[in-house]
Design an enzyme around this catalytic site. Structure first.
Site, mmCIF file in Angstrom:
data_model
loop_
_atom_site.group_PDB
_atom_site.id
_atom_site.type_symbol
_atom_site.label_atom_id
_atom_site.label_comp_id
_atom_site.label_asym_id
_atom_site.label_seq_id
_atom_site.Cartn_x
_atom_site.Cartn_y
_atom_site.Cartn_z
ATOM 1 C CE1 TYR A 1 40.193 36.718 44.062
ATOM 2 C CE2 TYR A 1 39.925 39.050 43.599
ATOM 3 C CZ TYR A 1 39.497 37.756 43.486
ATOM 4 O OH TYR A 1 38.373 37.498 42.801
ATOM 5 C CE1 TYR B 1 36.183 29.670 39.516
ATOM 6 C CE2 TYR B 1 37.168 29.713 37.330
ATOM 7 C CZ TYR B 1 37.005 30.268 38.582
ATOM 8 O OH TYR B 1 37.667 31.429 38.906
ATOM 9 C CE LYS C 1 37.302 32.131 42.205
ATOM 10 N NZ LYS C 1 38.456 33.026 42.059
ATOM 11 C CB SER D 1 36.032 35.879 42.252
ATOM 12 O OG SER D 1 37.020 35.273 41.485
HETATM 13 N N1 LIG Z 1 38.762 37.303 40.283
HETATM 14 C C1 LIG Z 1 37.794 36.791 39.591
HETATM 15 O O1 LIG Z 1 36.665 37.271 39.628
HETATM 16 C C2 LIG Z 1 38.191 35.644 38.723
HETATM 17 C C3 LIG Z 1 37.028 34.926 38.085
HETATM 18 C C4 LIG Z 1 37.290 34.598 36.649
HETATM 19 N N2 LIG Z 1 36.165 33.905 36.109
HETATM 20 C C5 LIG Z 1 38.557 33.781 36.530
HETATM 21 O O2 LIG Z 1 38.582 32.660 36.859
HETATM 22 O O3 LIG Z 1 39.563 34.243 36.091
#
Ligand SMILES: NC(=O)CC[C@H](N)C(=O)O
Length: 331
Positions: free
Chosen positions: A256, A204, A80, A77
């Site tokens: 998060y 993604y 992102k 993530s």
């Molecule tokens: N929190 C994360 O790092 C999520 C990334 C992971 N590739 C997902 O989409 O579930």
């Protein structure tokens, strides 16, 4: 509180800093046992739950590294933040923000429920899956590789090498990610995606599977701390406004549904990933006292044992400790 009235910015104190960080790693490594490695992407289960490492890079290049410093892991993530930056550089900030909001969700990173329940006009923010898949759809290019090429170029500029994809992790996620596909179909139904769903999802999954080290995260963090300029060359790598936005998003949405607590108790912009990485950064501080990394620093942490929210359990505690000891909070 801050340790003594030491002059932290001389070479001899680098040894002290190293000693402190080594001790803190040894202490917080015990906390890895309270977490679990991610298992919903099957290959990630192979990580060693005891691992904990940190790399801190200051504006003048000072680098303190400790623990498991050389274990590569997938960026997950944390990517992102970078695709959001690339999308803003390609399309302009207002184009991107017209399509993805900048509000924290208070929900899990892969929540789908809140999209429907809250009748949103656009995904909440680029750092949860719904927003990140939408951002992937905004990236220019007809294939997933074309979409990600500018991301790889940006990484190469920042790191001095081109990182590679961990194909096993990519395939493992691609073949099991029913929830991300469900989120994708919902986004498609709502008309939020600017390009083909499968290509956006492929981009993604690939961006999440880029392999990095804690030194890479610390370097990127250092550049963000310095508003997008690389202090070693003074070259602008990320436009200042885009870097600022990215940092605001990291602070409000980067951890998060634990982002509020992280802002309150640690107080620096950060972003985690389910492989166990955390990128964090402290901007330059204006103080009379001498403090470690007074000109700002980038921090990379790796600790694959996660808490319930999907953040590195020992990594967060280690960052909280360091931020308190060295007075890194931006508040
Ligand atoms: N929190 C994360 O790092 C999520 C990334 C992971 N590739 C997902 O989409 O579930």
């Amino acid at each position: 509180m801050v340790q003594g009235a030491t002059n932290w910015n001389t070479e001899s104190t680098e040894e002290w800093l190293q000693q402190y960080v080594d001790d803190w790693i040894a202490f917080y490594r015990k906390h890895t046992h309270e977490g679990e490695v991610a298992s919903y992407i099957p290959v990630l289960q192979e990580a060693n739950a005891d691992h904990l490492g940190i790399s801190i890079i200051g504006k003048n290049g000072t680098n303190i590294r400790s623990g498991d410093t050389d274990v590569p892991f997938t960026i997950q993530s944390i990517s992102k933040v970078l695709t959001f930056i690339v999308a803003c550089m390609e399309r302009g900030i207002s184009y991107v923000l017209d399509r993805v909001d900048v509000e924290p969700t208070g929900e899990a990173f892969n929540s789908i429920m809140h999209l429907e329940m809250k009748q949103v006009k656009k995904p909440f923010n680029p750092l949860v899956n719904a927003g990140a898949i939408t951002v992937a759809s905004l990236l220019e290019g007809k294939s997933s590789d074309q979409k990600l090429e500018p991301l790889f170029e940006l990484l190469e500029k920042m790191l001095g090498y081109r990182p590679h994809l961990d194909i096993d992790v990519y395939e493992s996620e691609r073949d099991t990610s029913m929830r991300n596909r469900a989120i994708g179909y919902y986004l498609l139904e709502m008309g939020y995606l600017e390009s083909d769903l499968n290509i956006s999802l492929e981009a993604y999954f690939k961006q999440c599977s880029i392999e990095v080290t804690i030194d890479d995260l610390a370097k990127i963090g250092m550049i963000l701390a310095n508003d997008g300029f690389d202090p070693s060359t003074d070259e602008e790598i990320i436009p200042r406004q885009v870097a600022r936005l990215a940092k605001a998003l990291m602070l409000t949405c980067g951890m998060y549904d634990a982002s509020g607590k992280f802002a309150a108790y640690v107080g620096i912009p950060a972003k985690s990933g389910v492989a166990g990485g955390i990128i964090a950064l402290a901007p330059a501080r204006v103080r009379d006292e001498e403090l470690p990394f007074i000109d700002g620093c980038g921090i990379g942490v790796y600790g694959p044992a996660l808490d319930k929210q999907g953040n590195s359990i020992a990594g967060i505690r280690l960052l909280r400790h360091i931020a308190n000891k060295w007075d890194l909070s931006i508040f």
